[in-house]
Design an enzyme around this catalytic site. Structure first.
Site, PDB file in Angstrom:
ATOM      1  N   ASP A 132       0.845  -1.195   0.000  1.00 11.82           N
ATOM      2  CA  ASP A 132       0.000   0.000   0.000  1.00 11.82           C
ATOM      3  C   ASP A 132       0.882   1.247   0.000  1.00 11.82           C
ATOM      4  O   ASP A 132       1.990   1.218  -0.536  1.00 11.82           O
ATOM      5  CB  ASP A 132      -0.925  -0.037   1.230  1.00 11.82           C
ATOM      6  N   HIS A 165      -3.895   6.164   3.041  1.00 16.13           N
ATOM      7  CA  HIS A 165      -4.630   4.943   2.717  1.00 16.13           C
ATOM      8  C   HIS A 165      -4.063   3.719   3.436  1.00 16.13           C
ATOM      9  O   HIS A 165      -4.804   2.922   4.029  1.00 16.13           O
ATOM     10  CB  HIS A 165      -4.618   4.736   1.200  1.00 16.13           C
ATOM     11  N   ASN A 256     -14.443  -0.251  -7.345  1.00 11.37           N
ATOM     12  CA  ASN A 256     -15.526   0.632  -6.903  1.00 11.37           C
ATOM     13  C   ASN A 256     -16.374   1.182  -8.044  1.00 11.37           C
ATOM     14  O   ASN A 256     -16.836   2.307  -7.995  1.00 11.37           O
ATOM     15  CB  ASN A 256     -14.923   1.810  -6.117  1.00 11.37           C
ATOM     16  N   SER A 319     -11.441  -1.231  -0.786  1.00  9.66           N
ATOM     17  CA  SER A 319     -10.202  -1.268  -0.001  1.00  9.66           C
ATOM     18  C   SER A 319     -10.496  -1.533   1.466  1.00  9.66           C
ATOM     19  O   SER A 319      -9.836  -2.333   2.134  1.00  9.66           O
ATOM     20  CB  SER A 319      -9.468   0.077  -0.101  1.00  9.66           C
TER      21      SER A 319
END
Length: 387
Positions: A132, A165, A256, A319
């Site tokens: 990430d 994130h 998404n 996520s």
């Protein structure tokens, strides 16, 4: 294959002024060619320590060239090489809002019944590679949960998060600050941040390949991949397959776009556990990809978790759902470490909570929302009564 000539041509390509930002992943049809070229490259690096950025992936037996490869090289060695353009991908997040205080036990952690499982397992000693944007090592809720990891963008630095994130994902998986802060799904699991994404949440396939390579070599039990792209990559598929064969559960967000019959890569690969998002009502979130390619759903709508500089943010996306699944698998593996990735996927589906249909929805969904408590109960049954 003339290794010296190949490397010379590669170095000439590296030094050529080009306008495009194209990068390439170079794989060898025969492993012996890779190892011979790797030896030559290592010799050059010893002789010229400041020689710039050609990287290698031992696991994939590939060279990563951060520059375009010339048609001359491709033409000469087309029988020996497989060359793939290195494409970009993004983290799977839609919404980002500041929150003024810790959520304690967030609603998603409660919704999947993780607190009911903690008397049996807290994920102790399970190693999770989170590929990430890095993590905030100074966040009070993560100080006990973060191992050193690696920064693939700047290898001499800690994988510190300059986006937020990765810290959010880490908090949902394993935050552990008792009554004063946030608690994640598996508060005694250990997260190894693998910083492959920049401050904009972007990475190249080659960065992910190197991240997976690192996770395999450092014996992770789980890899969390809360990101994706629309195009397939044979190189990425192959290294995902190698991690799967090594016994690592790979948890990937589906995307998404609200699509019914399509999900992003790498979640689309069969060796991963593909995750869709639900809301507080245990319905599929409007933004989540869905359909038969989803293995499991988890809370992903308006999830509060840790953020950089010791703060908290509310975020939405598949996520966020993926981190709930990684934490749940950590609880399961701490209790039953001999389970294979295939067995874990089967258990996730078998113990899932049925979803509530959205208005006008008539079609039956083939899987449900993860239930950590039922997952552990079934895992214990399998451990005590192996078939």
């Amino acid at each position: 294959m003339d290794y010296t000539d190949f490397i010379q041509m590669l170095l000439e390509d590296m030094e050529s002024p080009v306008s495009s930002g194209e990068k390439n992943i170079i794989r060898f049809r025969e492993p012996r060619h890779f190892y011979a070229c790797q030896d030559r490259l290592q010799t050059l690096h010893l002789r010229y320590p400041n020689m710039p950025g050609i990287q290698v992936s031992d696991l994939l037996e590939a060279i990563i060239a951060p520059f375009p490869v010339s048609s001359r090289l491709m033409s000469k060695y087309h029988d020996d090489l497989i060359i793939e353009e290195d494409t970009q991908m993004q983290v799977h997040t839609l919404v980002n809002n500041k929150v003024n205080q810790s959520p304690g036990i967030p609603y998603g952690v409660k919704q999947i019944q993780a607190p009911k499982a903690w008397s049996t397992s807290t994920g102790y000693r399970i190693r999770i590679g989170v590929i990430d944007t890095g993590a905030d090592y100074y966040h009070p809720d993560l100080r006990q949960s973060l191992a050193k990891g690696i920064n693939l963008l700047h290898r001499h630095l800690l994988p510190l998060d300059d986006n937020g994130h990765g810290t959010h994902i880490a908090g949902t998986i394993a935050a552990a600050n008792g009554p004063d802060g946030m608690i994640g799904v598996a508060p005694r699991a250990m997260i190894f941040p693998v910083k492959a994404f920049d401050n904009n949440g972007s990475a190249y396939v080659s960065d992910i390949i190197q991240g997976i390579d690192w996770c395999v070599r450092n014996r992770m039990h789980i890899i969390n991949m809360s990101f994706g792209m629309k195009t397939k990559s044979k190189a990425l598929l192959d290294i995902v397959g190698k991690a799967y064969t090594a016994g690592i559960s790979i948890v990937a967000s589906s995307g998404n776009d609200g699509k019914r019959r399509s999900i992003d890569y790498p979640a689309r690969y069969g060796q991963t556990i593909s995750v869709g998002a639900t809301d507080r009502n245990r319905r599929i979130a409007s933004f989540s990809n869905r359909g038969d390619l989803i293995d499991i759903y988890a809370p992903g709508d308006k999830i509060i978790s840790s953020w950089t500089r010791g703060k908290y943010h509310e975020m939405s996306g598949t996520s966020m759902a993926t981190s709930h699944v990684s934490g749940s698998i950590a609880l399961l593996l701490a209790q039953n470490p001999d389970l294979s990735p295939a067995e874990i996927k089967e258990l996730l589906v078998a113990t899932a909570t049925p979803l509530r249909p959205r208005k006008g929805q008539s079609r039956v969904v083939h899987t449900g929302e993860i239930n950590a408590y039922r997952l552990l109960r079934e895992g214990m049954k399998r451990k005590n009564n192996p078939s």
